[in-house]
Design an enzyme around this catalytic site. Structure first.
Site, PDB file in Angstrom:
ATOM      1  N   ARG A  87       0.819  -1.212   0.000  1.00  0.00           N
ATOM      2  CA  ARG A  87       0.000   0.000   0.000  1.00  0.00           C
ATOM      3  C   ARG A  87       0.848   1.254   0.000  1.00  0.00           C
ATOM      4  NH1 ARG A  87      -4.898  -2.397   2.445  1.00  0.00           N
ATOM      5  NH2 ARG A  87      -6.531  -0.853   2.220  1.00  0.00           N
ATOM      6  N   ARG A 165      -9.984   6.984   4.416  1.00  0.00           N
ATOM      7  CA  ARG A 165      -9.313   5.845   3.761  1.00  0.00           C
ATOM      8  C   ARG A 165      -9.061   6.158   2.292  1.00  0.00           C
ATOM      9  NH1 ARG A 165     -13.586   1.604   5.177  1.00  0.00           N
ATOM     10  NH2 ARG A 165     -12.488   0.202   3.780  1.00  0.00           N
TER      11      ARG A 165
END
Ligand code: AP5
Ligand code: MG
Length: 204
Positions: A87, A165
């Site tokens: 990520r 997010r």
């Protein structure tokens, strides 16, 4: 084959990765599921991670790097899917130092759709199966079709946390599309789960 599934929160990584792993008989690592299990265990590490997950922030790279290293060392299925890892570019660099990746499936879904999907998601407390109140409703309300476990709404599936997010995804994770440019296969994530899986299979 060794795959990475890349995409914004709620793009369908977990749904599609599970289907492809079953079809190809390879292992699937959902990093988010692993971290939620760690929190649920109540361990010292779990207590440290809880607030990151609740607030939609990335946990420290070392934590997820250790998890992925253990997964890859223990994998004997001839391939794997990493869903939710890497990520960050730092994580991708670590991954490159321990294994090669054959293909990166990038599921592209517009932001407006993400909020609809995540605010309607239900997850199974026992087996982690994923449902949606409209798009993929369980046969019996709040009961998992697969293991009869109770369904729940994830702590981070609140509108404000979803926005956070998404922001983290845009800043930290979307640069990976460039990082893996030679290996990325972009899939349109709109349409039914079956339609998207059709496109995933072609790309895989
Ligand atoms: P994680 O659990 O990975 O969350 P995420 O990336 O935000 O992704 P989601 O699981 O929310 O969505 P998904 O793409 O899997 O979509 P799904 O298939 O469920 O990570 C959670 C947290 O852990 C992070 O915020 C971070 O704190 C931490 N973390 C994880 N990895 C980390 C890392 N590498 N480094 C640091 N920290 C890390 O689908 C969503 C919904 O849509 C479901 O309800 C589903 O039924 C529905 N749906 C799916 N496909 C369709 C379709 N085609 N049409 C209609 N509905 C659909
Ligand atoms: Mg997921």
């Amino acid at each position: 084959m060794r795959f990475i599934f890349l995409g914004a929160p709620g793009s369908g990584k977990g749904t599609q990765a599970k289907m492809l792993a079953d079809a190809e008989k390879i292992m699937h690592l959902s990093m988010g599921d692993m971290l939620r299990e760690t929190v649920k265990s109540g361990s010292e590490l779990g207590k440290k991670l809880e607030n990151y997950l609740k607030n939609g922030l990335l946990v420290p790279d070392e934590v997820v790097n250790d998890i992925v290293r253990a997964f890859i060392n223990g994998n004997n299925s001839g391939g794997f899917i990493l869903d939710g890892y890497p990520r960050t570019v730092k994580q991708a660099e670590f991954l490159s130092s321990i294994t090669d990746i054959d293909s990166v499936i990038y599921i592209d879904v517009p932001k407006e759709e993400i909020v609809k999907r995540l605010t309607g998601r239900l997850s199974c407390k026992n087996c982690g199966a994923v449902y949606h109140i409209v798009n993929k409703a369980p046969k019996t309300d709040n009961i998992c079709d697969i293991c009869s476990g109770p369904l729940y709404v994830r702590d981070d599936d609140k509108e404000e946390t979803i926005k956070k997010r998404f922001e983290v995804y845009e800043n930290e994770t979307s640069p990976l599309i460039n990082y893996y440019s030679g290996k990325v296969k972009k899939i349109k994530g709109l349409g039914s789960v079956a339609d998207v899986f059709g496109a995933v299979k072609v790309a895989a």
